[in-house]
Enzyme design. Structure first.
Site, PDB file in Angstrom:
ATOM      1  N   LYS A 112       0.858  -1.191   0.000  1.00  0.00           N
ATOM      2  CA  LYS A 112       0.000   0.000   0.000  1.00  0.00           C
ATOM      3  C   LYS A 112       0.892   1.238   0.000  1.00  0.00           C
ATOM      4  O   LYS A 112       1.675   1.453   0.917  1.00  0.00           O
ATOM      5  CB  LYS A 112      -0.909   0.014   1.234  1.00  0.00           C
ATOM      6  CG  LYS A 112      -1.661   1.332   1.380  1.00  0.00           C
ATOM      7  CD  LYS A 112      -2.565   1.377   2.603  1.00  0.00           C
ATOM      8  CE  LYS A 112      -2.912   2.822   2.941  1.00  0.00           C
ATOM      9  NZ  LYS A 112      -3.829   2.936   4.084  1.00  0.00           N
ATOM     10  N   ALA A 199      -9.878   4.975   4.266  1.00  0.00           N
ATOM     11  CA  ALA A 199      -9.863   6.110   5.203  1.00  0.00           C
ATOM     12  C   ALA A 199     -11.201   6.822   5.291  1.00  0.00           C
ATOM     13  O   ALA A 199     -11.851   7.095   4.280  1.00  0.00           O
ATOM     14  CB  ALA A 199      -8.791   7.130   4.837  1.00  0.00           C
ATOM     15  N   ASN A 221      -9.322   1.027   9.681  1.00  0.00           N
ATOM     16  CA  ASN A 221      -8.589   0.673  10.894  1.00  0.00           C
ATOM     17  C   ASN A 221      -9.269   1.278  12.129  1.00  0.00           C
ATOM     18  O   ASN A 221      -9.810   0.595  12.982  1.00  0.00           O
ATOM     19  CB  ASN A 221      -7.132   1.153  10.777  1.00  0.00           C
ATOM     20  CG  ASN A 221      -6.218   0.638  11.879  1.00  0.00           C
ATOM     21  OD1 ASN A 221      -5.014   0.542  11.693  1.00  0.00           O
ATOM     22  ND2 ASN A 221      -6.734   0.290  13.041  1.00  0.00           N
TER      23      ASN A 221
END
Lengths: 271, 63
Positions: A112, A199, A221
């Site tokens: 990534k 995100a 996350n």
């Protein structure tokens, strides 16, 4: 043959391919911000994710040599690692980090790429990102690239040879959800490689909306790690991703603006 | 220099000896010397020179 198979919308036909690899789960998760590795592992197992991002940092030298290691909790036999370049603010640092990651992970080339442009917002620097992508693709990396939701940059990154385009939904770690579904829609419609929202997802409905838009996957996350109950949120996200994907494949009904449509027969009413 | 800290080590030792001294031979790591990666196959052939700058990295939690 079942109707769902005839229509080609059954789960068995819904292949998620990134570069040369094939996956079942469309949820990708980070491994940061958890209380400890036990919680990390339990949350990730409950999310059903197969791809886990990891960061590359200096090893502790001369202290805590018996300290447990993240990779021991998330073995390569069960997960596909996605080393990231978080914290890099220019292309050189990002390239250097991923070369080290490839050495660390015995030649593993799925990575990534993210190059940040601002310490407060963590907004990506797309110019540095494009420069790094060109070099990494030439060096044989399969690059999944974090970027802004600019459709032109997304297309440039695809043309360079990135294997997945990963636009932000909102700022990293903000939990503000999907702020510009229209730009994501343009990116999705033009892309020939997977588009993965990376995100900004804050809760399950955000993930479902991303999938209903036609995203191929979602990477998150903080939404899981900073939930009051990360394990339960991980399960919620798994369901949201699956529900959103099936809703997308189902082809939703048309919206009828300002006009109701009864679901019950209009004839045979008692008089 | 190792990971930004100065460290005194014996002259003419191998990179592999340094790894043993640090006790990380069984850990997952990657090592860079003066900005260039030393492949694991090379660490037993490389001697450390005075002033070499090493970066030794591992994988940690991140998003």
């Amino acid at each position: 043959m079942k109707l769902s198979e005839q229509l080609g919308v059954g789960e068995e036909n819904d292949i998620f391919k990134i570069g040369t690899r094939v996956f079942n789960s469309r949820l990708l998760v980070g491994t940061g911000k958890y209380k400890n590795f036990v919680e990390t592992k339990e949350a990730i197992q409950n999310s059903g994710a197969e791809i886990v991002t990891v960061a590359i940092r200096r090893t502790n030298i001369g202290q805590n040599q018996d300290e447990p290691n993240l990779l021991e909790y998330l073995p390569a036999s069960e997960f596909t690692y996605l080393p990231n370049t978080a914290g890099c603010f220019n292309s050189e640092d990002a390239i250097r980090t991923l070369r080290l990651a490839r050495e660390l992970l015995d030649g593993h080339n799925l990575v990534k790429l993210e190059v940040l442009g601002d310490k407060d917002t963590l907004y990506p620097n797309v110019i540095e990102t494009v420069e790094a992508a060109k070099i990494l693709v030439k060096e044989g990396f399969e690059v999944m690239v974090y970027t802004s939701d600019d459709p032109i940059i997304a297309r440039m990154l695809e043309d360079i040879g990135c294997v997945a385009i990963m636009p932000l939904a909102s700022l990293i770690g903000s939990g503000m959800g999907i702020l510009n579904p229209w730009n994501l829609d343009i990116i999705i419609k033009n892309a020939n490689v997977p588009v993965i929202v990376d995100a900004g997802v804050g809760t399950a409905s955000d993930a479902a909306i991303a999938m209903e838009l036609g995203c191929d996957g979602v990477l998150m996350n903080t939404a899981i790690a900073e939930a009051q109950n990360p394990i339960k949120m991980a399960r919620a996200m798994k369901k949201a991703i699956e529900a959103g994907r099936e809703a997308f494949l189902s082809g939703r009904m048309n919206k009828k603006l300002y006009k109701g449509s009864p679901s019950s027969p209009t004839s045979g009413l008692i008089k | 220099m190792i990971n930004g800290s100065e460290k005194l080590i014996d002259r003419n030792i191998l990179v592999y000896d340094l790894i043993l001294q640090l006790g990380i031979e069984n850990k997952r790591y990657a090592i860079e010397c003066n900005g260039e990666i030393i492949p694991k196959s090379e660490i037993k052939n490389r001697t450390i020179n005075e002033g070499d700058k090493f970066e030794i990295v591992g994988a940690v939690g991140g998003g």
